[in-house]
Design an enzyme around this catalytic site. Sequence first.
Site, PDB file in Angstrom:
ATOM      1  N   GLN A  24       0.798  -1.217   0.000  1.00 36.00           N
ATOM      2  CA  GLN A  24       0.000   0.000   0.000  1.00 36.00           C
ATOM      3  C   GLN A  24       0.837   1.275   0.000  1.00 36.00           C
ATOM      4  OE1 GLN A  24      -2.600  -1.928   3.219  1.00 36.00           O
ATOM      5  NE2 GLN A  24      -4.014  -0.524   2.242  1.00 36.00           N
ATOM      6  N   HIS A 119       0.679  -9.538   4.602  1.00 38.96           N
ATOM      7  CA  HIS A 119      -0.404  -8.547   4.589  1.00 38.96           C
ATOM      8  C   HIS A 119      -1.024  -8.566   3.184  1.00 38.96           C
ATOM      9  CE1 HIS A 119      -2.013  -4.680   6.516  1.00 38.96           C
ATOM     10  NE2 HIS A 119      -2.613  -4.743   5.346  1.00 38.96           N
ATOM     11  N   ASN A 163      -2.125 -10.875   8.501  1.00 39.84           N
ATOM     12  CA  ASN A 163      -3.043  -9.761   8.687  1.00 39.84           C
ATOM     13  C   ASN A 163      -4.453 -10.145   8.225  1.00 39.84           C
ATOM     14  OD1 ASN A 163      -3.574  -6.804   9.147  1.00 39.84           O
ATOM     15  ND2 ASN A 163      -4.221  -7.002   7.021  1.00 39.84           N
ATOM     16  N   GLU A 164      -5.409  -9.992   9.100  1.00 45.09           N
ATOM     17  CA  GLU A 164      -6.840 -10.127   8.775  1.00 45.09           C
ATOM     18  C   GLU A 164      -7.167 -11.338   7.886  1.00 45.09           C
ATOM     19  OE1 GLU A 164      -8.001  -6.397   7.044  1.00 45.09           O
ATOM     20  OE2 GLU A 164      -7.915  -5.345   8.943  1.00 45.09           O
TER      21      GLU A 164
END
Length: 416
Positions: A24, A119, A163-164
Amino acid sequence: MDKKTKALIFPEGFFWGAATSSYQVEGANTNNDWWLWEQQDGRIADGQRCALACNHYHLYNQDFDIAKELGHNMHRFSLEWSRIEPKRGEWNQEAVEHYRRVILALKERGMTPAVTLFHFCLPIWVSEMGGFENREIVSLFQRYVTKVCRELGEHINYWFTINEPMVFLYKGYFDKTWPPGKNIGFQFFRIIRHMVQAHNQAYFAIHKISEQFPDKNTYVGLTKNVRIFQPYRGGSILDKLAAKFKDYFFNDYMMAKIFKSSAKTIDFIGLNYYTREFASLDILNPKELFRESRSKRADVTDLGWEIYPFGIYQALVKLKKYGIPIVVAENGLADKEDKKRAKFILDHLVQIHQAIEDGADIIGYLHWSLLDNFEWADGYRARFGLVEVDYQSQQRTIRDSARSYAEICRTNQIII
Ligand code: IFM
């Protein structure tokens, strides 16, 4: 402080900061599945591409100067597996050295680095093998984790393995707006199993290697995106069932698997909290159960997500049952004009403080995000940064809300 205001003080040593992820912000991560995914038109809002993002790969020193100026004492970021192991079994030492410089840059500025290992992005060669669908990911992930922990572990106290996981699963395999964009039916249970195993093996590897660094405490966790689900029609039994099902499947199912492992495999939980959702069940259209639905009446962010601070209290209380420390690893909003961010932070911190008072062991708060960044399928229109980024000039501008948050970070308290 006048008589009508009061200070809510956070525990001593509380971590304050922000989070980012490699794809990102870094730019030019051309060797992973997201880069490939984007090449097909129509997948990213406004026809955008990640491209150079914030060029953080080269501008990290400048960005960390800002984080330091803002009083942060922790920074969470992710390592880009596709840079470190661009081909199966081939290590790119220059990438490892880059991350060593990143970590040292944080430490020199008095910030504790917190590292995420996965991620959302997989090296292309891993995704071509089927990514988390393929059982081999467990050993491949373990080997990558072993490599980075041997190289960088002496400087790291906090590791986030994945992550998530449920967001990754939902977006990639249910609504298919993220790679691999596949429907695999009930096979998704296999993916969850592989994620749990990958996490567990990474946990063991990191602790084993960290025995070489006896002067340092090592903690391994993951981040869990917790959503608060409420029945759309309060009086409807079907909607109540739908909310319960979603709560169980999205919030609890995978955590239960990790906690059921025969040995301990988690030291802390990273909570990522953003919003609540409304659940409904229409027997004639059961597939709708899986649609994300938001409140129409509520105060919302630029992405239309309801701002619901009490939800973070509910999420923390939910996680408290596991009896291990929690760090709020992400919490934030898309707010280009910066009209809502300062209040958003304050209102969520009030709830976090209440959860601490009610016995939750919360050790830190990391805002999402330090910088505006590439918001996956929403591209660059969603502005989550404490710091605004002009993607043309790569100019950074600190938002006012970042300054209010800085005051909280420096004083370890909020005034309400
Ligand atoms: O940008 C994402 C991040 O990658 C994971 N958690 C939620 C953020 C906002 O959607």
